[in-house]
Design an enzyme around this catalytic site. Structure first.
Site, PDB file in Angstrom:
ATOM      1  N   TYR A   1       0.834  -1.206   0.000  1.00  0.00           N
ATOM      2  CA  TYR A   1       0.000   0.000   0.000  1.00  0.00           C
ATOM      3  C   TYR A   1       0.865   1.250   0.000  1.00  0.00           C
ATOM      4  O   TYR A   1       1.929   1.274   0.640  1.00  0.00           O
ATOM      5  CB  TYR A   1      -0.858   0.044   1.263  1.00  0.00           C
ATOM      6  CG  TYR A   1      -2.043  -0.884   1.270  1.00  0.00           C
ATOM      7  CD1 TYR A   1      -3.242  -0.516   0.671  1.00  0.00           C
ATOM      8  CD2 TYR A   1      -1.985  -2.123   1.905  1.00  0.00           C
ATOM      9  CE1 TYR A   1      -4.346  -1.356   0.699  1.00  0.00           C
ATOM     10  CE2 TYR A   1      -3.085  -2.968   1.937  1.00  0.00           C
ATOM     11  CZ  TYR A   1      -4.264  -2.576   1.335  1.00  0.00           C
ATOM     12  OH  TYR A   1      -5.356  -3.402   1.366  1.00  0.00           O
TER      13      TYR A   1
ATOM     14  N   TYR B   1      -1.030  -9.980   0.567  1.00  0.00           N
ATOM     15  CA  TYR B   1       0.037  -9.504   1.456  1.00  0.00           C
ATOM     16  C   TYR B   1      -0.063 -10.146   2.835  1.00  0.00           C
ATOM     17  O   TYR B   1      -1.146 -10.525   3.275  1.00  0.00           O
ATOM     18  CB  TYR B   1       0.031  -7.969   1.565  1.00  0.00           C
ATOM     19  CG  TYR B   1      -1.249  -7.356   2.119  1.00  0.00           C
ATOM     20  CD1 TYR B   1      -1.465  -7.241   3.488  1.00  0.00           C
ATOM     21  CD2 TYR B   1      -2.224  -6.857   1.255  1.00  0.00           C
ATOM     22  CE1 TYR B   1      -2.624  -6.654   3.980  1.00  0.00           C
ATOM     23  CE2 TYR B   1      -3.385  -6.272   1.741  1.00  0.00           C
ATOM     24  CZ  TYR B   1      -3.580  -6.176   3.104  1.00  0.00           C
ATOM     25  OH  TYR B   1      -4.735  -5.608   3.580  1.00  0.00           O
TER      26      TYR B   1
ATOM     27  N   ARG C   1      -3.480 -12.113   3.640  1.00  0.00           N
ATOM     28  CA  ARG C   1      -4.777 -11.633   3.162  1.00  0.00           C
ATOM     29  C   ARG C   1      -4.968 -12.092   1.728  1.00  0.00           C
ATOM     30  O   ARG C   1      -4.063 -11.960   0.914  1.00  0.00           O
ATOM     31  CB  ARG C   1      -4.837 -10.095   3.149  1.00  0.00           C
ATOM     32  CG  ARG C   1      -4.815  -9.329   4.458  1.00  0.00           C
ATOM     33  CD  ARG C   1      -5.986  -9.546   5.389  1.00  0.00           C
ATOM     34  NE  ARG C   1      -7.274  -9.978   4.884  1.00  0.00           N
ATOM     35  CZ  ARG C   1      -8.245  -9.189   4.425  1.00  0.00           C
ATOM     36  NH1 ARG C   1      -8.105  -7.912   4.358  1.00  0.00           N
ATOM     37  NH2 ARG C   1      -9.400  -9.705   4.046  1.00  0.00           N
TER      38      ARG C   1
ATOM     39  N   HIS D   1      -7.558  -8.373  -2.472  1.00  0.00           N
ATOM     40  CA  HIS D   1      -8.840  -7.701  -2.231  1.00  0.00           C
ATOM     41  C   HIS D   1      -8.772  -6.225  -2.592  1.00  0.00           C
ATOM     42  O   HIS D   1      -7.697  -5.630  -2.629  1.00  0.00           O
ATOM     43  CB  HIS D   1      -9.262  -7.842  -0.758  1.00  0.00           C
ATOM     44  CG  HIS D   1      -8.289  -7.208   0.193  1.00  0.00           C
ATOM     45  ND1 HIS D   1      -7.151  -7.858   0.629  1.00  0.00           N
ATOM     46  CD2 HIS D   1      -8.259  -5.987   0.777  1.00  0.00           C
ATOM     47  CE1 HIS D   1      -6.481  -7.071   1.442  1.00  0.00           C
ATOM     48  NE2 HIS D   1      -7.111  -5.916   1.542  1.00  0.00           N
TER      49      HIS D   1
ATOM     50  N   HIS E   1     -10.682  -2.704  -1.232  1.00  0.00           N
ATOM     51  CA  HIS E   1     -11.578  -2.123  -0.225  1.00  0.00           C
ATOM     52  C   HIS E   1     -12.598  -1.223  -0.925  1.00  0.00           C
ATOM     53  O   HIS E   1     -12.229  -0.436  -1.803  1.00  0.00           O
ATOM     54  CB  HIS E   1     -10.780  -1.286   0.773  1.00  0.00           C
ATOM     55  CG  HIS E   1      -9.827  -2.087   1.613  1.00  0.00           C
ATOM     56  ND1 HIS E   1     -10.177  -2.615   2.836  1.00  0.00           N
ATOM     57  CD2 HIS E   1      -8.537  -2.460   1.417  1.00  0.00           C
ATOM     58  CE1 HIS E   1      -9.138  -3.272   3.353  1.00  0.00           C
ATOM     59  NE2 HIS E   1      -8.125  -3.190   2.516  1.00  0.00           N
TER      60      HIS E   1
HETATM   61 FE   LIG Z   1      -6.274  -4.360   2.765  1.00  0.00          FE
END
Ligand SMILES: [Fe+3]
Lengths: 190, 233
Positions: free
Chosen positions: B99, B138, B148, B151, B153
């Protein structure tokens, strides 16, 4: 009466620790959008009517949550909701966990059935570790809510004070939110 | 009070939910004006490229790296009526699972042409579309290091605060979905499937990029309270 629903609403998921990228991108150094949503609930708040609210959200270990987002929604001083004002978006500070909001004190809300509710600001809270948002309200006067029909006959009279901020001057308010423990804030569901 | 299609607030397999969920049941009340109203967002808040994450953070017109995809679908209410003027904000990791965020501890590289966020407002038929790249999976600390699933959000504003929703879209076929505690916090197994974007090869886009279809249902004014009363008695 329950109406037949054809579909169930999409499940909620946590906003995660990096919600700032999508919701308050300038905090992460991303400045590609025209404006940041909810940066102020009302334009041109005069010094006269301005109130300041700050606080922290404490988790079950009594640590302030540093990655939460709070959205607030409120009516104006006459108790009326508008579509293009009254909304704010705040995030808690990465170091201290404090949020701050400059707004105006909402008026008493006039309900559809003609009754009047004591004034409050809706708090809608998301963060890592929250699978669903937490919804609470900051009211201004404990006596007012104790006599409000909504709370009158509930067995949570001793917890109503968790919905009232601390103030010395009616202009600066501290509204802390506790997720667990003796001071656990009242959260709502609809 | 359990809505089985919504996740449990406290789900110990997702460790941070343990200290971040209330111990008392929420107070069920009738909604009032503050829930049946909400902020509306006008299309004039949008730039042309806000829904194109491949280009909206680009330096010198260069594209973000990764498998290019579009993600599209319809936003509807519980009766299947399209919801127009719904603001959708999305955010995601880059193709390597990182991110653009100061608190992301991953030492994977940032992509200088990828910010990772976008916005769109649904059209009169409830339709939305984003162009982006497939995010990477990640690792994160939970019960030790876990992964995870890939995905995106999603954050949505309907026309009233009751409809406010933040969720995540997963990708059809991702083997990490079934062990994800955030997904598994939803008691109703069928409801978990609603979060999976389906591979969609139907749309002939002139750029020929891979499609995913993700429809979203926002709740209406029906009260949790009454549903519950009837079930319980
Ligand atoms: Fe996330």
């Amino acid at each position: 009466m329950v109406k037949i629903k054809n579909f169930i609403d999409t499940p909620s998921q946590t906003a995660g620790p990096f919600l700032h990228i999508g919701c308050t991108p300038s905090i992460t150094g991303i400045n590609i959008f025209k404006d940041e949503l909810g940066s102020t609930p009302f334009k041109n708040i005069s010094l006269n009517e301005e109130i300041n609210i700050k606080g922290k959200i404490y988790d079950g270990n009594n640590d302030p949550i540093i990655d939460a987002m709070i959205e607030t929604w409120q009516c104006d001083e006459n108790g009326k909701y508008f579509n293009y004002q009254g909304f704010s978006r705040r995030v808690t500070d990465f170091k201290t966990g404090e949020y701050q909001l400059k707004t105006i004190r909402p008026g008493n809300q006039i309900n559809e059935n003609g009754t009047i509710s004591p004034s409050y600001i809706l708090f809608w809270i998301v963060a890592r570790g929250m699978n669903r948002p937490l919804i609470t309200r900051m009211y201004f006067d404990e006596n007012e809510i104790k006599s409000d029909v909504m709370f009158k006959n509930l067995s949570i009279q001793d917890r109503l004070k968790t919905l009232i901020p601390y103030t010395e001057d009616k202009k600066n308010f501290v509204f802390d939110i506790h997720l667990q423990g003796k001071k656990e804030t009242i959260f709502f569901e609809f | 009070m359990i809505k089985k299609h919504q996740p449990l607030r406290r789900f110990p397999d997702y460790k941070s939910s343990i200290v971040r969920s209330p111990e008392n049941e929420p107070l069920l009340i009738n909604f009032s004006n503050s829930e049946i109203t909400g902020p509306l967002f006008n299309k004039n808040i949008l730039n042309e490229n806000d829904n194109n994450l491949i280009l909206n953070f680009s330096k010198n017109g260069e594209k973000a790296l990764g498998q290019e995809i579009f993600v599209h679908g319809f936003v509807k209410d519980e009766n299947g009526n399209p919801l127009k003027d719904v603001l959708i904000e999305i955010w995601q990791a880059n193709a390597g699972g990182k991110y653009r965020h100061q608190n992301d501890p991953s030492n994977t590289k940032l992509d200088e042409n990828f910010g990772g966020c976008g916005r769109f407002i649904t059209s009169s038929d409830g339709y939305y579309i984003f162009k982006t790249i497939e995010p990477g999976a990640y690792p994160y600390p939970n019960r030790g290091i876990e992964w995870r699933p890939k995905h995106i959000h999603f954050s949505l504003f309907g026309s009233m605060f009751l409809q406010r929703l933040i969720t995540q879209m997963y990708f059809e076929g991702d083997p990490l979905i079934k062990s994800c505690p955030m997904v598994n916090s939803i008691p109703d197994i069928n409801a978990r499937k609603l979060l999976v974007g389906k591979l969609d090869l139907s749309k002939t886009d002139k750029e020929k990029i891979l499609g995913y279809r993700f429809d979203i249902i926002l709740r209406g004014k029906q009260q949790t309270y009454f549903e519950n009363k009837i079930e319980g008695s």
